[in-house]
Design an enzyme around this catalytic site. Structure first.
Site, PDB file in Angstrom:
ATOM      1  N   ARG A   1      37.697  57.184  38.863  1.00  0.00           N
ATOM      2  CA  ARG A   1      38.238  58.538  38.610  1.00  0.00           C
ATOM      3  C   ARG A   1      39.667  58.471  38.107  1.00  0.00           C
ATOM      4  O   ARG A   1      40.132  59.381  37.433  1.00  0.00           O
ATOM      5  CB  ARG A   1      38.178  59.381  39.881  1.00  0.00           C
ATOM      6  CG  ARG A   1      36.765  59.658  40.322  1.00  0.00           C
ATOM      7  CD  ARG A   1      36.653  60.878  41.202  1.00  0.00           C
ATOM      8  NE  ARG A   1      35.253  61.105  41.557  1.00  0.00           N
ATOM      9  CZ  ARG A   1      34.624  60.497  42.575  1.00  0.00           C
ATOM     10  NH1 ARG A   1      35.291  59.654  43.361  1.00  0.00           N
ATOM     11  NH2 ARG A   1      33.360  60.746  42.803  1.00  0.00           N
TER      12      ARG A   1
ATOM     13  N   HIS B   1      54.155  45.488  36.020  1.00  0.00           N
ATOM     14  CA  HIS B   1      54.564  45.948  37.346  1.00  0.00           C
ATOM     15  C   HIS B   1      54.662  47.469  37.311  1.00  0.00           C
ATOM     16  O   HIS B   1      55.700  48.055  37.552  1.00  0.00           O
ATOM     17  CB  HIS B   1      55.885  45.283  37.762  1.00  0.00           C
ATOM     18  CG  HIS B   1      55.720  43.804  37.982  1.00  0.00           C
ATOM     19  ND1 HIS B   1      55.462  43.256  39.216  1.00  0.00           N
ATOM     20  CD2 HIS B   1      55.716  42.767  37.118  1.00  0.00           C
ATOM     21  CE1 HIS B   1      55.333  41.939  39.109  1.00  0.00           C
ATOM     22  NE2 HIS B   1      55.479  41.616  37.835  1.00  0.00           N
TER      23      HIS B   1
ATOM     24  N   LEU C   1      51.173  36.637  45.694  1.00  0.00           N
ATOM     25  CA  LEU C   1      51.277  35.613  44.651  1.00  0.00           C
ATOM     26  C   LEU C   1      52.656  35.713  44.004  1.00  0.00           C
ATOM     27  O   LEU C   1      53.117  36.789  43.658  1.00  0.00           O
ATOM     28  CB  LEU C   1      50.191  35.818  43.593  1.00  0.00           C
ATOM     29  CG  LEU C   1      48.770  35.449  44.036  1.00  0.00           C
ATOM     30  CD1 LEU C   1      47.760  35.957  43.010  1.00  0.00           C
ATOM     31  CD2 LEU C   1      48.621  33.944  44.216  1.00  0.00           C
ATOM     32  N   ALA C   2      53.306  34.563  43.878  1.00  0.00           N
ATOM     33  CA  ALA C   2      54.660  34.535  43.316  1.00  0.00           C
ATOM     34  C   ALA C   2      54.631  33.764  42.005  1.00  0.00           C
ATOM     35  O   ALA C   2      55.186  32.687  41.879  1.00  0.00           O
ATOM     36  CB  ALA C   2      55.627  33.892  44.301  1.00  0.00           C
TER      37      ALA C   2
ATOM     38  N   ASP D   1      52.591  32.528  33.443  1.00  0.00           N
ATOM     39  CA  ASP D   1      53.447  33.120  34.490  1.00  0.00           C
ATOM     40  C   ASP D   1      53.905  32.018  35.450  1.00  0.00           C
ATOM     41  O   ASP D   1      54.116  32.264  36.646  1.00  0.00           O
ATOM     42  CB  ASP D   1      52.700  34.233  35.231  1.00  0.00           C
ATOM     43  CG  ASP D   1      53.633  35.197  35.971  1.00  0.00           C
ATOM     44  OD1 ASP D   1      54.866  35.065  35.824  1.00  0.00           O
ATOM     45  OD2 ASP D   1      53.122  36.052  36.704  1.00  0.00           O
TER      46      ASP D   1
ATOM     47  N   GLU E   1      61.123  40.167  31.902  1.00  0.00           N
ATOM     48  CA  GLU E   1      60.149  40.821  32.785  1.00  0.00           C
ATOM     49  C   GLU E   1      60.979  41.512  33.868  1.00  0.00           C
ATOM     50  O   GLU E   1      61.490  40.874  34.770  1.00  0.00           O
ATOM     51  CB  GLU E   1      59.184  39.807  33.388  1.00  0.00           C
ATOM     52  CG  GLU E   1      58.069  40.495  34.187  1.00  0.00           C
ATOM     53  CD  GLU E   1      57.170  39.519  34.930  1.00  0.00           C
ATOM     54  OE1 GLU E   1      57.556  38.355  35.131  1.00  0.00           O
ATOM     55  OE2 GLU E   1      56.069  39.934  35.331  1.00  0.00           O
TER      56      GLU E   1
HETATM   57 ZN   LIG Z   1      56.145  36.784  35.397  1.00  0.00          ZN
END
Ligand SMILES: [Zn+2]
Length: 412
Positions: free
Chosen positions: A234, A202, A314-315, A281, A138
């Protein structure tokens, strides 16, 4: 004891198969694979020489597969510690996971290489743990505009020598990048050519850029809703594409913190249960008490079922997949017979291992999770081996049975 008759027999379970739900069925395991399965009482020949696991009152699903998980029990994949990875694998097995991809986050090239080396060392089955299928990168080729808890200063455009070296490890199965970054496009083609699944993550992609990404070969979306533009009517962005383009499978972090239950419902309605891949995650603090931890190089606080950086970002999560399934079911009200694929088959398909994993069918790996009616994990079987729980329900094969079965004395 493998290759010569049933080694493990699961009986009396509600079984979720690709063809439908069996209210009462059995699964005969031979070595690492499912040899046979059926409804009602198992034929006597499967009992001889087999350990019998009584699954009365339980439901059997394919073992969970977590494609996106960074850490647990004090360990992070970037620690590059093979023993740490084994501890993680055991922790996950306790939550029904039978296979997983250790997942890195944005870091310096040498740190990523070291992490991949460690993953390479534990590749395959883990003693009392979940099988390591490969690695998930990631980052670091993300969009700094949507960095989330990824270290923004280390996010970069895919440079050929570095990215090729990472892929040359041969163990990367999933690569999350920002596909709208022009300098990352070559890597999408390169990864796809090597059989690596490419995920949009991301990302700040517009809807048109998202469609171009699909044309480039992107087939997966990293934690849908998170670290991408919100759905605009939109400018629907990557999320709009994720919801509407059938080629894209969507990861979902179903911890009720990353995504509101109503948004989970929306995702399920848009994608169907075959288009959603539950992931955790999860990070280092998972399975540990509330308190202060590190995520990457950044301090983070674990509290109330979430883990956040000082600014509230958020981590990652402290989620487990059994909990994620429970949350998805609560959010959607859909039956397990429909949702089970979101914890196994969809993930197996996403990384192309569904010929061996992800569903309960003869010939596939004997990866099983036994859940009670509240969806708590009672036992986990990975590649034919009971790796977690089940002790009280297990009747070990006696030597006499083994002798009867094989027609010769049991081996010493
Ligand atoms: Zn992750």
């Amino acid at each position: 004891m493998s290759g010569d008759g049933t080694t493990l027999l699961v009986t009396g379970a509600r079984v979720l198969t690709p063809g439908g739900e069996w209210p009462r069925g059995w699964i005969a395991v031979e070595g690492r694979r499912i040899a046979a399965m059926g409804q009602g009482r198992p034929p006597e020949r499967h009992r001889a020489g087999a350990d019998v696991l009584d699954a009365g009152g339980l439901v059997v699903l394919p073992g969970f597969i977590d494609l996106h998980v960074h850490g647990a029990v004090g360990v992070d994949v970037l620690d590059a510690d093979p023993d740490g990875l084994r501890r993680m694998a055991r922790h996950y097995a306790g939550h029904g996971v039978t296979a997983w991809l250790p997942t890195t986050m944005t870091a310096a090239g040498r740190d990523l290489e070291r992490a991949l080396e460690a993953v390479g060392e534990v590749l395959g089955p883990v003693d009392r743990g979940a099988t390591v299928l490969g690695a998930h990168l990631e980052g670091p080729y993300l969009n700094p505009a949507r960095h989330g808890a990824q270290d923004r200063s280390l996010i970069r455009v895919a440079e050929r020598a570095e990215a090729t070296r990472l892929l040359d490890s041969g163990i990367v199965r999933l690569l999350a990048l920002a596909p709208e970054v022009e300098g990352n496009r070559w890597l999408i083609a390169e990864a796809v050519a090597r059989g690596v699944t490419v995920s949009a993550g991301h990302t700040d992609a517009t809807y048109d850029q998202a469609l171009r990404a699909v044309a480039d070969g992107v087939r997966h979306v990293t934690h849908a809703f998170n670290a991408m533009r919100p759905l605009g009517h939109r400018e629907p962005g990557m999320l709009g594409a994720a919801l509407t383009v059938p080629e894209l499978a969507c990861e979902l972090v179903a911890d009720n913190v990353h995504v509101h239950p109503a948004a989970m419902r929306l995702l399920l309605q848009a994608k169907g249960a075959d288009g959603v891949v539950l992931v955790t995650d999860a990070v280092r603090a998972t399975g540990l008490p509330d308190g202060a931890y590190q995520v990457g190089d950044q301090p983070a606080i674990h509290m109330d079922g979430a883990i956040r950086l000082a600014d509230g970002t958020l981590a990652g999560s402290v989620l487990t997949l059994d909990r994620a399934l429970h949350n998805l079911q609560s959010a959607t009200g859909r039956p397990l017979a429909e949702l089970w694929a979101a914890t196994s088959r969809n993930a197996a398909r996403a990384i192309g291992v569904d010929d061996a994993k992800g569903s309960l069918e003869p010939g596939k790996d004997a990866d099983l999770v036994l859940l009670d009616p509240e969806l708590r994990v009672v036992a986990t079987v990975a590649e034919g081996v009971l790796v977690h729980g089940g002790g009280g329900r297990l009747r070990r094969a006696t030597p006499t049975q083994a002798a009867t079965h094989s027609g010769r004395p049991p081996p010493r």
